[in-house]
Design a protein around this motif. Structure first.
Motif, PDB file in Angstrom:
ATOM      1  N   THR A  91       0.839  -1.209   0.000  1.00 35.67           N
ATOM      2  CA  THR A  91       0.000   0.000   0.000  1.00 35.67           C
ATOM      3  C   THR A  91       0.869   1.253   0.000  1.00 35.67           C
ATOM      4  N   LEU A 128      -7.267  -2.398  -1.088  1.00 33.80           N
ATOM      5  CA  LEU A 128      -6.197  -1.743  -0.342  1.00 33.80           C
ATOM      6  C   LEU A 128      -6.690  -0.422   0.237  1.00 33.80           C
ATOM      7  N   TRP A 168      -1.522  -2.432  -8.503  1.00 34.30           N
ATOM      8  CA  TRP A 168      -2.642  -2.117  -7.611  1.00 34.30           C
ATOM      9  C   TRP A 168      -3.895  -2.860  -8.071  1.00 34.30           C
TER      10      TRP A 168
END
Length: 522
Positions: free
Chosen positions: A87, A114, A103
Motif C-alpha cells: 500500500t 487496499l 494495484w
C-alpha cells in the motif's frame, strides 16, 4: 549477476516456481542489454547503468516491464506480500502506469481492497499490452485504479496467449479458407457430392482417431454416439449441463457423470515388475474443490471471446479445449471432450464452414509433439505438486499442497501453435487424401458399371479390391469379378484403374493403394 523481476521475486518470497524461459539479471560488467545463453535457457542481462532494484515492489514493476504479466506469479506473491508495504509503495507513485497495474492486479486477484483512495483523474491504462498479448478489444474499466481489464479471462480462470512472431503469422491463417483452396487445387471434377461424402467419412475418422489417442477400443454404440456428438458440434450453448451431456454420450454407461468429479484424479499407467505393482503418474488434475470455479471461469472466458469476436476462432478453440483437459473435470472422457471442444468452438464461431478438419487424425500421427505441448503445463505442475497414492484405499490420489494458481493462470502460447500446426497438417493430408480416394473410387466404379451391371452391395467391395491391388486384380480374386465381367471387360477396368491411381500419385503425391491398405488394417 543480480536477479531482477520475477527471478528476484521467486527467490525473495521463496516461491519455488519453475523458472521462465528467459530470466532477467543485472550485471555491472555489462555496458548494454544482452540476451545470453544459460544452459538450455536464456538470460536477459541488464547493464550497470540501470537502476539498482532492491525492493520486491520495484522488482514487480521490472517484472512487468521485462517479462510481461505472469498471473500465476502475482497470484502466489499476493498471498505472502506485506499488504502495508505494498500500500505504501503504491501510495508513493499512484499515477505511474505499472504501479496502477500492480494495484489493480492485487485487488482483482485477491478480492481485497487496499487502503488507498480511488483515483479521480488521469488516463486509463490497459492491463495487458495488446502489442504483446491477445486481449479483448474493449475490456472493463476500473474507475478506482483507472485500469482497463482487457484480459480474456476472469479471476477464476485467465489464460494468456503471447503474440510471438510465429503466433502472429499463424493467426492470420483462415484454416477453412485454406482447406477450400486446397480442395480447389484438385480440379473441376470435385462435385458437391464428393465433398459431402468425404466430410461424412472425416467425421468417422475424427471419431476413431480421437478414441485411438486414448488407446481405447469402444463398442460401436459409443463410437456412434461420439460421431453424433461431433456432427452436432456447435448447435448448443457451451455450459456445464451440455458438457455433462457430451460426457454421457461418449463414455461407457458405468462411468457416466451427473456432476463434476468429487475426488482427485490422475493420468498414468500401471507398471508391474515381478510381484510389485506401481503407478507411473504423468499428470494430476486440478483439486476437486476448485473444479466448479475453474469451469465457471472457463465458461465466462468462452463467453468473453464469443461476445468480443476479435481473438481468432482457432485460438479461442485452443484455449477452451486445452483448459478442459488440464482441469480434468470428469472421472472419464476428458481427452475426447478436449478434442470435441475444438470442433464445437469452431462451429460456434464459424457455423457456415463446409469442412470438418480431422485434427485428431493429425494428432494421432504426432503424439510425441502432442505430449511435448501438454508437458509445458503438466511438467511444472507435477514438479510443484506434493501428492501420494493411498494404497490402503485403492491407490486413491491424495494432494497435500494447493497450487490452484497453476491451473487458473496458464500460458497457452505453445498450445495455440500446436493446434494451428495440426490443422494445417490435417488439411494437407487427411482432407485431401480422402477426397482423392473418393475421386479414384468414383472413376473405377464408373469403369465397372460401363463394363457390366454389378449389384451396388457388391460394387464397393470390387472397387476396394482393385485399389488394394494398385489397379490390378490377382488371380486369386479374379473369379469374384468374372461373375459379372468378361476377361476383356476386366482388362479395360484394370487399365482405367491403373491410370487414375497413377495420375493421383504423380499429381498429388498421394498413394491411394497405401491409404486403402492402411484403412483396412485399422
Amino acid at each position: 549477476m543480480t536477479p531482477v523481476g520475477y527471478t528476484f521475486l521467486n527467490k525473495y518470497y521463496n516461491l519455488l516456481l519453475p523458472k521462465l524461459s528467459v530470466e532477467v539479471y543485472q550485471d555491472a560488467s555489462f555496458d548494454s542489454e544482452k540476451i545470453v545463453k544459460y544452459g538450455a535457457s536464456k538470460r536477459l542481462v541488464l547493464p550497470k547503468s540501470r537502476k539498482n532494484l532492491s525492493t520486491p515492489y520495484d522488482n514487480m514493476v521490472a517484472a512487468i516491464k521485462h517479462q510481461g504479466i505472469r498471473l500465476h506469479f502475482f497470484a502466489v506473491i499476493f498471498k505472502v506480500v506485506d499488504e502495508n508495504e505494498l500500500t505504501a509503495f503504491i501510495a508513493s507513485k499512484p499515477m505511474a502506469q505499472h504501479t496502477r497495474v500492480i494495484w489493480y492486479l492485487y485487488e482483482w486477484l485477491t478480492g481485497n481492497t487496499l487502503n488507498l483512495p480511488a483515483l479521480n483523474s488521469g488516463n486509463y491504462v490497459q492491463l495487458f499490452d495488446p502489442k504483446y498479448y491477445f486481449t479483448l478489444s474493449d475490456g472493463v474499466r476500473d474507475k478506482r485504479t483507472r485500469v482497463i481489464n482487457n484480459a480474456i479471462g476472469t479471476r477464476d480462470f485467465c489464460p494468456t496467449i503471447r503474440k510471438t512472431p510465429e503466433i502472429l503469422t499463424l493467426a492470420k491463417t483462415d484454416v477453412y479458407k485454406t482447406a477450400y483452396e486446397e480442395v480447389q487445387k484438385l480440379g473441376k471434377s470435385i462435385s458437391a457430392d464428393i465433398i459431402g461424402r468425404s466430410v461424412n467419412y472425416l467425421y468417422t475418422k475424427e471419431t476413431r482417431s480421437s478414441t485411438e489417442i486414448e488407446n481405447e477400443r469402444p463398442d460401436k454404440k459409443r463410437m456412434q454416439r461420439f460421431l453424433n456428438a461431433i456432427k452436432n458440434a456447435g448447435l448448443f450453448e457451451l455450459s456445464k449441463d451440455k458438457l455433462i451431456d457430451i460426457q454421457n454420450q461418449i463414455v461407457a454407461d458405468s462411468v457416466r457423470a451427473s456432476d463434476y468429479r468429487e475426488c482427485e484424479i490422475y493420468v498414468g499407467s500401471t507398471i508391474q515388475k515381478y510381484s510389485i505393482v506401481d503407478e507411473d503418474v504423468h499428470y494430476v488434475g486440478a483439486k476437486a474443490e476448485h473444479i466448479e470455479s475453474l469451469m465457471d471461469g472457463l465458461f465466462k472466458t468462452h463467453d468473453n471471446l464469443m461476445l468480443d469476436g476479435e481473438v481468432p476462432s482457432l485460438i479461442h478453440a485452443s484455449i477452451v479445449s486445452f483448459a478442459e483437459v488440464y482441469i480434468h473435470p470428469f472421472d472419464d472422457g476428458n481427452g475426447r471432450i478436449h478434442r470435441y471442444l475444438i470442433h464445437d468452438v469452431m462451429k460456434q464461431r464459424e457455423p457456415d464452414h463446409k469442412f470438418i478438419i480431422p485434427i485428431s487424425a493429425a494428432i494421432l500421427k504426432n503424439t510425441e509433439r502432442y505430449d511435448e505441448v501438454l508437458e509445458t503445463i503438466s511438467k511444472p505442475i507435477m514438479a510443484m505438486l506434493d501428492w501420494e497414492l493411498d494404497a490402503e484405499n485403492g491407490n486413491r490420489m491424495v494432494i497435500n499442497n494447493d497450487i490452484e494458481f497453476m491451473y487458473r493462470f496458464p500460458d497457452y502460447t505453445e498450445h495455440v501453435k500446436f493446434v494451428y500446426e495440426m490443422m494445417n497438417s490435417a488439411i494437407s493430408s487427411d482432407l485431401i487424401e480422402e477426397i482423392c480416394l473418393l475421386l479414384v473410387f468414383d472413376v473405377i466404379k464408373t469403369s465397372i458399371n460401363r463394363a457390366a451391371d454389378v449389384p451396388n452391395m457388391k460394387l464397393d467391395t470390387l472397387v476396394s479390391i482393385i485399389i488394394s491391388g494398385g489397379g490390378a486384380v490377382s488371380n486369386k480374386k479374379r473369379g469374384l469379378f468374372l461373375k459379372y465381367l468378361s476377361e476383356e471387360g476386366l482388362a479395360e477396368v484394370e487399365k482405367d484403374s491403373m491410370k487414375i491411381i497413377s495420375e493421383v500419385k504423380d499429381k498429388f503425391k498421394i498413394d491411394i493403394q497405401e491409404l486403402v491398405n492402411k484403412s483396412e488394417k485399422a
